[in-house]
Each structure stands twice: as C-alpha cells, then as structure tokens.
Design an enzyme around this catalytic site. Sequence first.
Site, PDB file in Angstrom:
ATOM      1  N   SER A 183      31.332  28.260  45.916  1.00  0.00           N
ATOM      2  CA  SER A 183      32.353  28.436  45.181  1.00  0.00           C
ATOM      3  C   SER A 183      31.614  28.067  43.416  1.00  0.00           C
ATOM      4  O   SER A 183      32.410  28.620  42.958  1.00  0.00           O
ATOM      5  CB  SER A 183      33.445  28.386  45.716  1.00  0.00           C
ATOM      6  OG  SER A 183      33.043  26.335  45.612  1.00  0.00           O
ATOM      7  N   HIS A 211      34.620  32.424  51.086  1.00  0.00           N
ATOM      8  CA  HIS A 211      34.729  33.446  50.200  1.00  0.00           C
ATOM      9  C   HIS A 211      34.048  35.018  50.450  1.00  0.00           C
ATOM     10  O   HIS A 211      33.300  35.303  48.986  1.00  0.00           O
ATOM     11  CB  HIS A 211      34.855  32.907  48.620  1.00  0.00           C
ATOM     12  CG  HIS A 211      34.415  31.570  48.479  1.00  0.00           C
ATOM     13  ND1 HIS A 211      35.198  31.911  46.637  1.00  0.00           N
ATOM     14  CD2 HIS A 211      34.623  29.605  48.335  1.00  0.00           C
ATOM     15  CE1 HIS A 211      36.564  31.173  46.416  1.00  0.00           C
ATOM     16  NE2 HIS A 211      35.695  29.968  47.165  1.00  0.00           N
ATOM     17  N   LYS A 246      42.555  33.884  51.270  1.00  0.00           N
ATOM     18  CA  LYS A 246      42.017  34.209  50.132  1.00  0.00           C
ATOM     19  C   LYS A 246      41.753  35.131  50.249  1.00  0.00           C
ATOM     20  O   LYS A 246      43.052  36.263  50.105  1.00  0.00           O
ATOM     21  CB  LYS A 246      40.055  33.618  49.554  1.00  0.00           C
ATOM     22  CG  LYS A 246      40.145  32.137  49.648  1.00  0.00           C
ATOM     23  CD  LYS A 246      38.828  31.472  49.454  1.00  0.00           C
ATOM     24  CE  LYS A 246      38.943  30.049  48.817  1.00  0.00           C
ATOM     25  NZ  LYS A 246      38.930  28.849  49.782  1.00  0.00           N
TER      26      LYS A 246
HETATM   27  C1  PLP Z   1      39.060  27.831  50.229  1.00  0.00           C
HETATM   28  C2  PLP Z   1      37.900  27.574  51.684  1.00  0.00           C
HETATM   29  C3  PLP Z   1      37.747  26.501  52.045  1.00  0.00           C
HETATM   30  C4  PLP Z   1      39.490  25.398  52.482  1.00  0.00           C
HETATM   31  O1  PLP Z   1      40.763  27.295  52.996  1.00  0.00           O
HETATM   32  P1  PLP Z   1      41.424  26.372  53.319  1.00  0.00           P
HETATM   33  O2  PLP Z   1      42.006  27.536  53.627  1.00  0.00           O
HETATM   34  O3  PLP Z   1      42.467  26.741  51.902  1.00  0.00           O
HETATM   35  O4  PLP Z   1      41.865  24.939  53.747  1.00  0.00           O
HETATM   36  C5  PLP Z   1      37.847  25.747  53.982  1.00  0.00           C
HETATM   37  N1  PLP Z   1      35.842  26.380  52.495  1.00  0.00           N
HETATM   38  C6  PLP Z   1      35.462  27.263  51.771  1.00  0.00           C
HETATM   39  C7  PLP Z   1      33.958  27.784  51.670  1.00  0.00           C
HETATM   40  C8  PLP Z   1      36.630  27.475  51.057  1.00  0.00           C
HETATM   41  O5  PLP Z   1      35.811  28.577  49.609  1.00  0.00           O
END
Ligand code: PLP
Length: 396
Positions: A183, A211, A246
């Site tokens: 990220s 992502h 996301k």
């Molecule tokens: C955003 C993200 C998470 C967290 O996701 P949530 O469903 O909001 O807990 C976990 N792992 C990665 C790689 C992320 O980018």
Amino acid sequence: MSALDDRLRHSLAQLHENGTYKSLRYLTTPMGPDATIDGLGEVLVFCSNNYLGLANHPEVVEAGHQGLKKYGAGTASVRFICGTFECHRILEERIANFLGTEAALTYVSCWNANEGLLTNLVESGDALISDELNHASIIDAGRLARQATRSVFAHSDINELESALSNVNSAPAKVVVTDGVFSMEGDIAKLPELIATCRRHDATLVVDDSHGTGVLGTSGRGIHEHFGLPGHGPTGIDIFTGTLGKALGGAAGGYVAGPRDVIDYLVQRSRPQLFSNALPPTVACSANKALEIIQREPERVAQLHQNVRTMRDGLKSLGYDVLDSPTAILPIIIGSTADAIRLSNRLLELGVFVIGFGFPVVPEGTARLRIQMSAAHTDQHLERALAAFAKLKEEC
Ligand SMILES: *Cc1c(COP(=O)(O)O)cnc(C)c1O
C-alpha cells in the site's frame, strides 16, 4: 492525575510537537470522486480505496436497503450458533467464484480474516514467513501466531525468502504470507517467483490482495489474473485474504478464500468466527451486489486502468517522481515528513484531497504523497487534479 493520564498527555503533546498528530476530517456526503469535508467544502478525493467507484453506487446502496429489510439489522449471534444468514452463503459463493477458489469465508474485516487464518494455519514448530512490508494486520496476526517459528524477509527479496525457507527445512508446515499490492509503494508482489519458491519448499502461499482485488487483471480478479495464473491448484495462489472495504463496495468486511478444507477448518477453529458476530446483512448484500457489478461491467476496471495511466503520465510530465506500477496507488516521493504534510495541506487548499505519509509509516527520508485513483474519476476530475499539481510545482 494517574501515571497513565500523565503519560497519555505527554504522548499526545509529543505528537503535536512532531507534527504527526492526526486530526479526523468529517465527510458530510457519500464517498465518491468528490466529497464535501465539514468546514472545508467540496474537494476531489484522491485518497480513498473506492477504486471502482462502487461505495455509493445506486445498486449497491439499494442492495443494502433490501438486505436490511429482508434480514433486519443483524444476526445477534456468532456464525456457528444461529448467526448465519442465507446472504452470507450467497456472498461467500460469489467471492470464491470470482477469485477462482473452492470456497470462501467472510469476516467483519480483513484484519480479522488475517488473524483468524494465520493463527490457525500454523501449529507449534511450523514456520510463518512474512514480507517486511506486509500490512499491519498481517504483522499483528503473526504476533498472535507465537506457537510458530516466525521470520521476516526483505521486501520482495526472493533470495532471502529462499534462505528463510531453507532455515526451516524440518518444520512440518511452512506458510509464506505477502500483500498482493503493497500500500505504501504501490508495487506488486513477485507472484510467479513466490509460487515457484513455495512449491520447491512445500510451503503454502497466502496472499492478502486487499489493494489488488477489483484493480489488477482485465476483469479485476486481482494479482493472479494480472500474471495469468489460476486462483487455486499447484500453479496458483494457495489461500487469499482480502477486504470488502476497498474496491468491493467499500463498506467493511473481509474474507479468506481457498481450498474447502481450509475454509471448513476456519469455521471450526478460528476465534473471530467463533466469538464475534458475522457481517451485518446490509454489508453482505451490498458487497454481493458490488461483485455482481464488477463481473457484469468489466469496463469499470478498464476505466480505472486508463485513469491510472492518464494520471501517471500527467504527473510525470509535470516533473513529479512517480513510482512505476500497474496498481491504482501512485506514490510521489517527497523526502521529509514535514514537507509531505505541508504539500498535502496545500493540495487540500487547492481542492484536492491527497494524504502525505511520513515516518514512522514509511522510512525516514522517503515521505510521500500517495495518490489513489478511482474508475469514478472523470477526465474533468483528472484535469482539475493535474492543474493543482502543476500549481504546487510552480510554488515549490
Ligand atoms: C486495507 C487492508 C487490510 C484491512 O482491511 P479491513 O477489511 O479494513 O480490515 C488488510 N490487509 C491489507 C493488505 C490491506 O490493504
């Protein structure tokens, strides 16, 4: 005044002094390519994970309404007692179908999914090996999996992974875990090499593609589609984790997807499943609709890819140092944390919402502005954003 109060006050003062204190901004409109911030007005949003613009899609919103009407507010129970609705099964089948796995299991967040999976996959004497830039939820899940021998390899360094695996040659089970898309860098895991290395060492590869899902590959299936690899089997990823918060609707929720036995075992054993409520039906129904739309309208993914190219080319021609990658995350390396924060504040004044990340989120000296693209951005949004970046460049 207790010692604890004293300490908190001191820590908070320290954050203010360092300029790293975070103030929440309150949006008064739904998440979209633009939004209104309380006290600031309308801005273009280039910092959300709303990659496919589905967070406020009318059908996604309507599906949530229907879920609420059909099932009520929630389960008032954990899954295995009386907390599993039909909408959970429908969503889990769709996730598995989309990724190309045998089965899937939802959690209230991907954070929970990573904890539920990693702590149960490894037993005493097993090995858990993690990329150093993995998401915080993977790092914390690893800390909970303390029965295993744990190690970390340098970011995407396949040689280091190879030696880490050789070091645990006699471990009964070996699990390698990586983000699909990182990220802060916006780069992609070296999936073909990771799979080959894991196969050589009889290790299981877990990819958290939070992502990447909805973003990578022509139909948005994620990192495996990007590399032309299957979602299961000897030449594919063993187990996925991911988020519904996301690209897949943006509400909340996460999942593990993989072989039926893994999913079945998690239903039996994983503690966030056994002791915590399921996804609310509103969220399950919205996410299911979001996935349906992605499968029906792959042109959304194509639009996202087009927007990423347009923005990257535009920023480069303005002289910005943008890291190269096919993901929807475009980091511009600035250097000092204070500069990155100053520039992001200036961009906000110019009507563009982009976040600056500095130490300790990224290493000292590599503070950056992180731009995130959405399929919902129109050409006009991109032009306005690039005009703001041009002005910023002039001012520097
Ligand atoms: C955003 C993200 C998470 C967290 O996701 P949530 O469903 O909001 O807990 C976990 N792992 C990665 C790689 C992320 O980018």
